[in-house]
Motif scaffolding. Structure first.
Motif, PDB file in Angstrom:
ATOM      1  N   SER A   3       0.834  -1.205   0.000  1.00 15.52           N
ATOM      2  CA  SER A   3       0.000   0.000   0.000  1.00 15.52           C
ATOM      3  C   SER A   3       0.871   1.259   0.000  1.00 15.52           C
ATOM      4  CB  SER A   3      -0.878   0.013   1.243  1.00 15.52           C
ATOM      5  OG  SER A   3      -0.074   0.190   2.389  1.00 15.52           O
ATOM      6  N   THR A   4       0.216   2.395  -0.171  1.00 12.89           N
ATOM      7  CA  THR A   4       0.923   3.676  -0.093  1.00 12.89           C
ATOM      8  C   THR A   4       1.635   3.795   1.256  1.00 12.89           C
ATOM      9  OG1 THR A   4      -0.755   4.682  -1.509  1.00 12.89           O
ATOM     10  CG2 THR A   4       0.649   6.183  -0.270  1.00 12.89           C
ATOM     11  N   VAL A  20       4.069  10.408  -1.652  1.00 11.36           N
ATOM     12  CA  VAL A  20       4.317   9.019  -2.042  1.00 11.36           C
ATOM     13  C   VAL A  20       3.257   8.566  -3.035  1.00 11.36           C
ATOM     14  CG1 VAL A  20       4.435   6.624  -1.235  1.00 11.36           C
ATOM     15  CG2 VAL A  20       5.539   8.440   0.079  1.00 11.36           C
ATOM     16  N   SER A  21       2.009   8.883  -2.767  1.00 12.82           N
ATOM     17  CA  SER A  21       0.918   8.507  -3.655  1.00 12.82           C
ATOM     18  C   SER A  21       1.092   9.148  -5.030  1.00 12.82           C
ATOM     19  CB  SER A  21      -0.421   8.923  -3.028  1.00 12.82           C
ATOM     20  OG  SER A  21      -1.486   8.459  -3.808  1.00 12.82           O
ATOM     21  N   LEU A  35      -0.953  -0.411  -9.894  1.00 14.15           N
ATOM     22  CA  LEU A  35      -1.544   0.075  -8.652  1.00 14.15           C
ATOM     23  C   LEU A  35      -3.021  -0.283  -8.570  1.00 14.15           C
ATOM     24  CD1 LEU A  35      -0.067   3.688  -8.774  1.00 14.15           C
ATOM     25  CD2 LEU A  35       0.866   1.730  -7.546  1.00 14.15           C
ATOM     26  N   TRP A  36      -3.485  -0.536  -7.357  1.00 15.95           N
ATOM     27  CA  TRP A  36      -4.898  -0.746  -7.074  1.00 15.95           C
ATOM     28  C   TRP A  36      -5.356   0.386  -6.167  1.00 15.95           C
ATOM     29  CZ3 TRP A  36      -1.525  -4.535  -8.058  1.00 15.95           C
ATOM     30  CH2 TRP A  36      -1.915  -5.523  -8.960  1.00 15.95           C
ATOM     31  N   PRO A  37      -6.197   1.294  -6.691  1.00 13.53           N
ATOM     32  CA  PRO A  37      -6.612   2.450  -5.897  1.00 13.53           C
ATOM     33  C   PRO A  37      -7.560   2.091  -4.766  1.00 13.53           C
ATOM     34  CG  PRO A  37      -7.645   2.491  -8.075  1.00 13.53           C
ATOM     35  CD  PRO A  37      -6.727   1.305  -8.042  1.00 13.53           C
ATOM     36  N   GLY A  38      -7.436   2.855  -3.690  1.00 15.55           N
ATOM     37  CA  GLY A  38      -8.331   2.749  -2.540  1.00 15.55           C
ATOM     38  C   GLY A  38      -8.854   4.138  -2.219  1.00 15.55           C
ATOM     39  N   CYS A  41      -5.633   6.686  -1.519  1.00 16.54           N
ATOM     40  CA  CYS A  41      -4.327   6.031  -1.494  1.00 16.54           C
ATOM     41  C   CYS A  41      -4.393   4.812  -2.410  1.00 16.54           C
ATOM     42  CB  CYS A  41      -3.933   5.620  -0.080  1.00 16.54           C
ATOM     43  SG  CYS A  41      -4.953   4.292   0.585  1.00 16.54           S
ATOM     44  N   TYR A  42      -3.315   4.077  -2.466  1.00 15.26           N
ATOM     45  CA  TYR A  42      -3.297   2.799  -3.180  1.00 15.26           C
ATOM     46  C   TYR A  42      -3.223   1.704  -2.131  1.00 15.26           C
ATOM     47  CZ  TYR A  42      -2.296   5.778  -7.131  1.00 15.26           C
ATOM     48  OH  TYR A  42      -2.380   6.753  -8.084  1.00 15.26           O
ATOM     49  N   TYR A  43      -4.070   0.710  -2.260  1.00 14.64           N
ATOM     50  CA  TYR A  43      -4.069  -0.340  -1.248  1.00 14.64           C
ATOM     51  C   TYR A  43      -3.151  -1.495  -1.605  1.00 14.64           C
ATOM     52  CZ  TYR A  43      -7.436  -3.229  -3.876  1.00 14.64           C
ATOM     53  OH  TYR A  43      -8.054  -3.992  -4.828  1.00 14.64           O
TER      54      TYR A  43
END
Length: 80
Positions: A3-4, A20-21, A35-38, A41-43
């Protein structure tokens, strides 16, 4: 890579989460990260084979060249 939060904790602890993101997004746009967005942030994330191939082409197995390049990048980033 995770994750981020994990990337920040493991790779760039001096950076803010938004920085960082943003950087992860730039690496995604360059084809170097998946990347997998949340929520804000990215999870999850991983480095792509394109990033690995670029590194091997640019640096081969020369660790000193890799470390010199990292230090060069760190000098360009004012908050690092």
């Amino acid at each position: 890579m995770g994750s981020t939060q994990q990337v920040r904790d493991d790779v760039m602890p001096q950076w803010s989460l938004p920085d960082v993101s943003f950087t992860m997004g730039e690496l995604r746009d360059a084809g170097f990260m998946k990347l997998w967005p949340g929520d804000n942030c990215y999870y999850n994330s991983f480095i792509t084979t394109q990033a690995i191939a670029w590194r091997e082409q640019k640096f081969g197995n020369d660790v000193k060249k890799v470390l010199d390049a990292i230090n060069g990048v760190k000098k360009l980033i004012p908050f690092f």
